[in-house]
Design a protein around this motif. Sequence first.
Motif, PDB file in Angstrom:
ATOM      1  N   GLY A   1      20.053  -0.931  18.378  1.00 22.31           N
ATOM      2  CA  GLY A   1      20.347   0.448  18.745  1.00 22.31           C
ATOM      3  C   GLY A   1      20.214   0.735  20.218  1.00 22.31           C
ATOM      4  O   GLY A   1      20.349   1.885  20.637  1.00 22.31           O
ATOM      5  N   SER A   2      19.980  -0.294  21.030  1.00 20.90           N
ATOM      6  CA  SER A   2      19.762  -0.057  22.458  1.00 20.90           C
ATOM      7  C   SER A   2      21.056  -0.021  23.265  1.00 20.90           C
ATOM      8  O   SER A   2      21.023   0.234  24.466  1.00 20.90           O
ATOM      9  CB  SER A   2      18.818  -1.118  23.033  1.00 20.90           C
ATOM     10  N   GLY A   3      22.192  -0.266  22.620  1.00 20.58           N
ATOM     11  CA  GLY A   3      23.480  -0.147  23.302  1.00 20.58           C
ATOM     12  C   GLY A   3      24.174  -1.461  23.592  1.00 20.58           C
ATOM     13  O   GLY A   3      25.220  -1.481  24.253  1.00 20.58           O
ATOM     14  N   LYS A   4      23.636  -2.561  23.085  1.00 20.21           N
ATOM     15  CA  LYS A   4      24.214  -3.883  23.382  1.00 20.21           C
ATOM     16  C   LYS A   4      25.642  -4.008  22.848  1.00 20.21           C
ATOM     17  O   LYS A   4      26.551  -4.411  23.571  1.00 20.21           O
ATOM     18  CB  LYS A   4      23.338  -4.985  22.775  1.00 20.21           C
ATOM     19  N   THR A   5      25.819  -3.675  21.568  1.00 12.22           N
ATOM     20  CA  THR A   5      27.141  -3.826  20.959  1.00 12.22           C
ATOM     21  C   THR A   5      28.151  -2.887  21.596  1.00 12.22           C
ATOM     22  O   THR A   5      29.311  -3.262  21.825  1.00 12.22           O
ATOM     23  CB  THR A   5      27.062  -3.578  19.442  1.00 12.22           C
ATOM     24  N   PHE A   6      27.732  -1.674  21.909  1.00  7.24           N
ATOM     25  CA  PHE A   6      28.650  -0.726  22.541  1.00  7.24           C
ATOM     26  C   PHE A   6      29.115  -1.259  23.890  1.00  7.24           C
ATOM     27  O   PHE A   6      30.317  -1.237  24.212  1.00  7.24           O
ATOM     28  CB  PHE A   6      27.979   0.632  22.720  1.00  7.24           C
ATOM     29  N   LEU A   7      28.180  -1.757  24.676  1.00 10.59           N
ATOM     30  CA  LEU A   7      28.523  -2.239  26.012  1.00 10.59           C
ATOM     31  C   LEU A   7      29.443  -3.449  25.940  1.00 10.59           C
ATOM     32  O   LEU A   7      30.439  -3.536  26.670  1.00 10.59           O
ATOM     33  CB  LEU A   7      27.236  -2.596  26.768  1.00 10.59           C
ATOM     34  N   THR A   8      29.147  -4.377  25.057  1.00 13.49           N
ATOM     35  CA  THR A   8      29.992  -5.571  24.956  1.00 13.49           C
ATOM     36  C   THR A   8      31.372  -5.248  24.384  1.00 13.49           C
ATOM     37  O   THR A   8      32.361  -5.877  24.755  1.00 13.49           O
ATOM     38  CB  THR A   8      29.315  -6.651  24.096  1.00 13.49           C
ATOM     39  N   SER A   9      31.443  -4.261  23.502  1.00  8.77           N
ATOM     40  CA  SER A   9      32.758  -3.892  22.970  1.00  8.77           C
ATOM     41  C   SER A   9      33.606  -3.211  24.044  1.00  8.77           C
ATOM     42  O   SER A   9      34.832  -3.336  24.051  1.00  8.77           O
ATOM     43  CB  SER A   9      32.623  -2.995  21.735  1.00  8.77           C
ATOM     44  N   CYS A  10      32.964  -2.503  24.974  1.00 10.00           N
ATOM     45  CA  CYS A  10      33.695  -1.914  26.101  1.00 10.00           C
ATOM     46  C   CYS A  10      34.306  -3.020  26.966  1.00 10.00           C
ATOM     47  O   CYS A  10      35.459  -2.924  27.396  1.00 10.00           O
ATOM     48  CB  CYS A  10      32.767  -1.049  26.954  1.00 10.00           C
ATOM     49  N   ILE A  11      33.529  -4.064  27.215  1.00  8.10           N
ATOM     50  CA  ILE A  11      34.025  -5.193  28.008  1.00  8.10           C
ATOM     51  C   ILE A  11      35.216  -5.835  27.303  1.00  8.10           C
ATOM     52  O   ILE A  11      36.262  -6.088  27.914  1.00  8.10           O
ATOM     53  CB  ILE A  11      32.905  -6.235  28.215  1.00  8.10           C
ATOM     54  N   ALA A  12      35.055  -6.095  26.016  1.00  7.36           N
ATOM     55  CA  ALA A  12      36.133  -6.727  25.257  1.00  7.36           C
ATOM     56  C   ALA A  12      37.397  -5.881  25.273  1.00  7.36           C
ATOM     57  O   ALA A  12      38.503  -6.394  25.471  1.00  7.36           O
ATOM     58  CB  ALA A  12      35.674  -6.964  23.816  1.00  7.36           C
ATOM     59  N   ALA A  13      37.247  -4.586  25.068  1.00  6.14           N
ATOM     60  CA  ALA A  13      38.404  -3.695  25.019  1.00  6.14           C
ATOM     61  C   ALA A  13      39.183  -3.715  26.326  1.00  6.14           C
ATOM     62  O   ALA A  13      40.421  -3.766  26.330  1.00  6.14           O
ATOM     63  CB  ALA A  13      37.951  -2.266  24.695  1.00  6.14           C
ATOM     64  N   GLU A  14      38.462  -3.684  27.452  1.00  6.77           N
ATOM     65  CA  GLU A  14      39.133  -3.674  28.751  1.00  6.77           C
ATOM     66  C   GLU A  14      39.899  -4.969  28.990  1.00  6.77           C
ATOM     67  O   GLU A  14      41.009  -4.957  29.519  1.00  6.77           O
ATOM     68  CB  GLU A  14      38.107  -3.456  29.868  1.00  6.77           C
ATOM     69  N   LEU A  15      39.333  -6.097  28.600  1.00  2.00           N
ATOM     70  CA  LEU A  15      40.003  -7.377  28.834  1.00  2.00           C
ATOM     71  C   LEU A  15      41.160  -7.599  27.870  1.00  2.00           C
ATOM     72  O   LEU A  15      42.169  -8.217  28.233  1.00  2.00           O
ATOM     73  CB  LEU A  15      38.985  -8.515  28.737  1.00  2.00           C
ATOM     74  N   ILE A  16      41.043  -7.099  26.656  1.00  2.00           N
ATOM     75  CA  ILE A  16      42.156  -7.190  25.711  1.00  2.00           C
ATOM     76  C   ILE A  16      43.348  -6.390  26.227  1.00  2.00           C
ATOM     77  O   ILE A  16      44.504  -6.800  26.077  1.00  2.00           O
ATOM     78  CB  ILE A  16      41.724  -6.701  24.316  1.00  2.00           C
ATOM     79  N   LYS A  17      43.073  -5.261  26.859  1.00  2.00           N
ATOM     80  CA  LYS A  17      44.156  -4.435  27.406  1.00  2.00           C
ATOM     81  C   LYS A  17      44.951  -5.185  28.468  1.00  2.00           C
ATOM     82  O   LYS A  17      46.124  -4.889  28.691  1.00  2.00           O
ATOM     83  CB  LYS A  17      43.578  -3.151  28.012  1.00  2.00           C
ATOM     84  N   THR A  18      44.311  -6.133  29.141  1.00  2.00           N
ATOM     85  CA  THR A  18      45.002  -6.900  30.182  1.00  2.00           C
ATOM     86  C   THR A  18      45.441  -8.272  29.653  1.00  2.00           C
ATOM     87  O   THR A  18      45.623  -9.219  30.427  1.00  2.00           O
ATOM     88  CB  THR A  18      44.099  -7.071  31.411  1.00  2.00           C
ATOM     89  N   ASP A  19      45.578  -8.356  28.328  1.00  2.00           N
ATOM     90  CA  ASP A  19      46.147  -9.537  27.660  1.00  2.00           C
ATOM     91  C   ASP A  19      45.305 -10.802  27.785  1.00  2.00           C
ATOM     92  O   ASP A  19      45.837 -11.915  27.735  1.00  2.00           O
ATOM     93  CB  ASP A  19      47.570  -9.819  28.168  1.00  2.00           C
TER      94      ASP A  19
END
Length: 326
Positions: free
Chosen positions: A185-203
């Motif tokens: 619950g400290s925000g690890k999954t949220f932060l890593t999913s943000c990273i993944a989302a941004e990189l997926i957007k750039t293929d």
Amino acid sequence: MKLTTTQYNQIMQIYQEDRQERDAEVKSRRAELRRKIPEFSALEDAFRSAGRRRGMRVNYGGLTAKFIEQEKRLLRENGYAEDYLEPPYHCPDCKDTGYVGADHDIPCHCFKKYAIELVYRDEPVMNRLMTDRFEDFDLANYTSEKDQSGSTSRECAEKALTQSRRFVETFDSDFRNMFIYGASGSGKTFLTSCIAAELIKTDHPVVYISAVRLFNEMADYTFGDKKNSDNYAYDSLFSADLLIIDDLGTEVSNTFTLSAFFSLINERLLNEKSTIISTNLTLDEVADIYSQRVYSRLVEKYNFYHLFGFDGRIENKLKDMKPATV
């Protein structure tokens, strides 16, 4: 895990639609030029007429060099780019076919990306990748509680957020790895999913996988009859531009998982493929469970970020609760 026939056809359908979209764009642009430039219309009509006289079917993809040069001249003279009738492919490497190579039989990087998305789409976190954003990472959820280094919860969270943004911004030029640890619950999954989302957007091909499924996939491949070149689930663990391992430590630890984990992180380091690991374990627990050899590689090649303090999930639930009626 091999692609099923249905999954393969789904990918091929994407390429077919991309090509149809491009063909429609070319047709639309030709129609525009015929309306606006009489000389262009006359040139096309002459080409068609010559083709009919020779009994040839008109194919603008196989135009003669002379016709192409005249066409480019008219485009230049009328303020258009020479390649106006050549709109870009979604993937210029394979020209929206999915395959590259002299014999056109090697899966393109874009094909591998689609395959990864298909074989891992049932991972729970994949459903949130397109909705989580760095802007929604609320530092107000973190308190002034200090860790052993003397840094506050908020300072650590702010550092993790800043470095996560930098990780994305410099991904193609700066090889880095991240290890994010802290309580649930400290925000690890949220932060890593943000990273993944941004990189997926750039293929960029990204695999986001739980530790449990990661080791299941590796065990199925190692001990099962799955050693073939089409095993995208296993191959992508090593080849994806970014591998995110969520909840390390939730898997059943044994001799195989320890060996497989070291092999995976070591090969990705050797090939400069970035990896992000999140875990609820403490650093002492990581060293105890995964051996000093693994821990040394992590300390040497990963940047560590500690998230702790206030549980934002509990806070959000409390805000949503309505007072009981008397």
